[in-house]
Write a protein that holds these residues in place. Structure first.
Motif, PDB file in Angstrom:
ATOM      1  N   VAL A  65       0.965  -1.036  -0.077  1.00 22.81           N
ATOM      2  CA  VAL A  65       0.021   0.059  -0.062  1.00 22.81           C
ATOM      3  C   VAL A  65       1.086   1.270   0.141  1.00 22.81           C
ATOM      4  N   PRO A  66       0.805   1.927  -1.068  1.00 25.58           N
ATOM      5  CA  PRO A  66       1.800   3.191  -1.139  1.00 25.58           C
ATOM      6  C   PRO A  66       1.203   4.185   0.082  1.00 25.58           C
ATOM      7  N   TRP A  67       2.068   4.874   0.630  1.00 29.37           N
ATOM      8  CA  TRP A  67       1.625   5.998   1.484  1.00 29.37           C
ATOM      9  C   TRP A  67       2.959   7.077   1.479  1.00 29.37           C
ATOM     10  N   LEU A  68       2.669   8.233   1.795  1.00 32.35           N
ATOM     11  CA  LEU A  68       3.750   9.247   1.838  1.00 32.35           C
ATOM     12  C   LEU A  68       3.479  10.462   2.850  1.00 32.35           C
ATOM     13  N   VAL A  69       4.237  10.773   3.616  1.00 34.28           N
ATOM     14  CA  VAL A  69       4.161  12.045   4.330  1.00 34.28           C
ATOM     15  C   VAL A  69       5.178  12.785   4.249  1.00 34.28           C
ATOM     16  N   CYS A  70       5.027  14.261   3.876  1.00 35.02           N
ATOM     17  CA  CYS A  70       6.367  15.056   3.790  1.00 35.02           C
ATOM     18  C   CYS A  70       5.587  16.305   4.374  1.00 35.02           C
ATOM     19  N   ARG A  71       6.857  16.976   5.076  1.00 35.89           N
ATOM     20  CA  ARG A  71       6.609  18.388   5.528  1.00 35.89           C
ATOM     21  C   ARG A  71       8.000  18.891   5.921  1.00 35.89           C
ATOM     22  N   VAL A  72       7.751  20.455   6.246  1.00 34.91           N
ATOM     23  CA  VAL A  72       8.999  21.091   6.480  1.00 34.91           C
ATOM     24  C   VAL A  72       8.886  21.349   8.137  1.00 34.91           C
ATOM     25  N   ASP A  73       9.867  20.842   9.018  1.00 32.39           N
ATOM     26  CA  ASP A  73       9.999  20.966  10.402  1.00 32.39           C
ATOM     27  C   ASP A  73      11.211  21.883  10.593  1.00 32.39           C
ATOM     28  N   GLY A  74      11.004  23.052  11.054  1.00 32.47           N
ATOM     29  CA  GLY A  74      11.974  23.949  11.198  1.00 32.47           C
ATOM     30  C   GLY A  74      12.753  24.063  10.024  1.00 32.47           C
ATOM     31  N   SER A  75      14.069  23.904   9.820  1.00 32.04           N
ATOM     32  CA  SER A  75      14.736  23.995   8.618  1.00 32.04           C
ATOM     33  C   SER A  75      15.356  22.647   7.944  1.00 32.04           C
ATOM     34  N   LYS A  76      14.320  21.654   8.273  1.00 36.84           N
ATOM     35  CA  LYS A  76      14.521  20.392   7.582  1.00 36.84           C
ATOM     36  C   LYS A  76      13.235  19.859   6.792  1.00 36.84           C
ATOM     37  N   PHE A  77      13.491  19.432   5.696  1.00 35.32           N
ATOM     38  CA  PHE A  77      12.444  18.837   4.865  1.00 35.32           C
ATOM     39  C   PHE A  77      12.380  17.284   5.283  1.00 35.32           C
ATOM     40  N   LYS A  78      11.284  16.958   5.761  1.00 34.50           N
ATOM     41  CA  LYS A  78      11.464  15.441   6.158  1.00 34.50           C
ATOM     42  C   LYS A  78      10.133  14.640   5.418  1.00 34.50           C
ATOM     43  N   GLY A  79      10.495  13.374   5.281  1.00 29.29           N
ATOM     44  CA  GLY A  79       9.608  12.872   4.298  1.00 29.29           C
ATOM     45  C   GLY A  79       9.450  11.266   4.767  1.00 29.29           C
ATOM     46  N   TRP A  80       8.505  10.590   4.799  1.00 28.22           N
ATOM     47  CA  TRP A  80       8.363   9.114   5.101  1.00 28.22           C
ATOM     48  C   TRP A  80       7.449   8.425   3.789  1.00 28.22           C
ATOM     49  N   GLY A  81       7.720   7.497   3.726  1.00 25.50           N
ATOM     50  CA  GLY A  81       6.969   6.519   2.635  1.00 25.50           C
ATOM     51  C   GLY A  81       7.220   5.248   2.850  1.00 25.50           C
ATOM     52  N   GLY A  82       6.339   4.296   2.149  1.00 22.68           N
ATOM     53  CA  GLY A  82       6.398   2.967   2.136  1.00 22.68           C
ATOM     54  C   GLY A  82       7.532   2.281   1.326  1.00 22.68           C
ATOM     55  N   PRO A  83       7.819   1.185   1.451  1.00 18.08           N
ATOM     56  CA  PRO A  83       9.139   0.816   1.146  1.00 18.08           C
ATOM     57  C   PRO A  83       9.330   0.791  -0.524  1.00 18.08           C
ATOM     58  N   ARG A  84       8.098   1.045  -1.244  1.00 15.39           N
ATOM     59  CA  ARG A  84       8.433   1.294  -2.554  1.00 15.39           C
ATOM     60  C   ARG A  84       8.207   2.818  -3.150  1.00 15.39           C
ATOM     61  N   ASP A  85       8.317   3.438  -2.044  1.00 16.06           N
ATOM     62  CA  ASP A  85       8.023   4.974  -2.223  1.00 16.06           C
ATOM     63  C   ASP A  85       9.221   5.812  -2.039  1.00 16.06           C
ATOM     64  N   LEU A  86      10.227   5.235  -2.237  1.00 16.81           N
ATOM     65  CA  LEU A  86      11.716   6.264  -1.886  1.00 16.81           C
ATOM     66  C   LEU A  86      11.587   7.358  -3.225  1.00 16.81           C
TER      67      LEU A  86
END
Length: 108
Positions: A65-86
């Motif tokens: 199941v593809p999933w993705l979370v991306c946001r900017v926290d302070g001065s960092k871009f952060k993202g998380w996703g499933g094992p096929r979502d790099l």
């Protein structure tokens, strides 16, 4: 790769950079330092695909199941996703970065 190379000025790369990690749920994590770059302090609309609006990545799943979370926290871009979502994580950052650079070049 081009964005990273453009930041390397014999100083930035010694303190900041790009980190790709694996998650145990399973999946990928991406952190990109924006300190001292043209992207620092710019607006980023968070992305939540395949998950509810959440503070942290989802737990569980079998990787299909593809999933993705991306946001900017302070001065960092952060993202998380499933094992096929790099690739999608990297594309989300790239689209935002290129859009910001294009807006700056056009004076908007």
């Amino acid at each position: 790769m081009q964005w990273y190379l453009a930041q390397c000025d014999e100083d930035w790369e010694h303190q900041f950079g790009v980190t790709i990690d694996t998650l145990d749920n399973p999946g990928w994590g991406l952190t990109i330092d924006l300190d001292g770059t043209a992207l620092e302090g710019l607006n980023f609309t968070p992305i939540y695909q395949g998950v509810p609006d959440a503070e942290e990545p989802v737990q569980g799943g079998d990787g299909d199941v593809p999933w993705l979370v991306c946001r900017v926290d302070g001065s960092k871009f952060k993202g998380w996703g499933g094992p096929r979502d790099l690739g999608r994580l990297i594309s989300a950052f790239r689209s935002w970065a290129e859009g910001q650079i294009e807006q700056t070049a056009n004076g908007t």
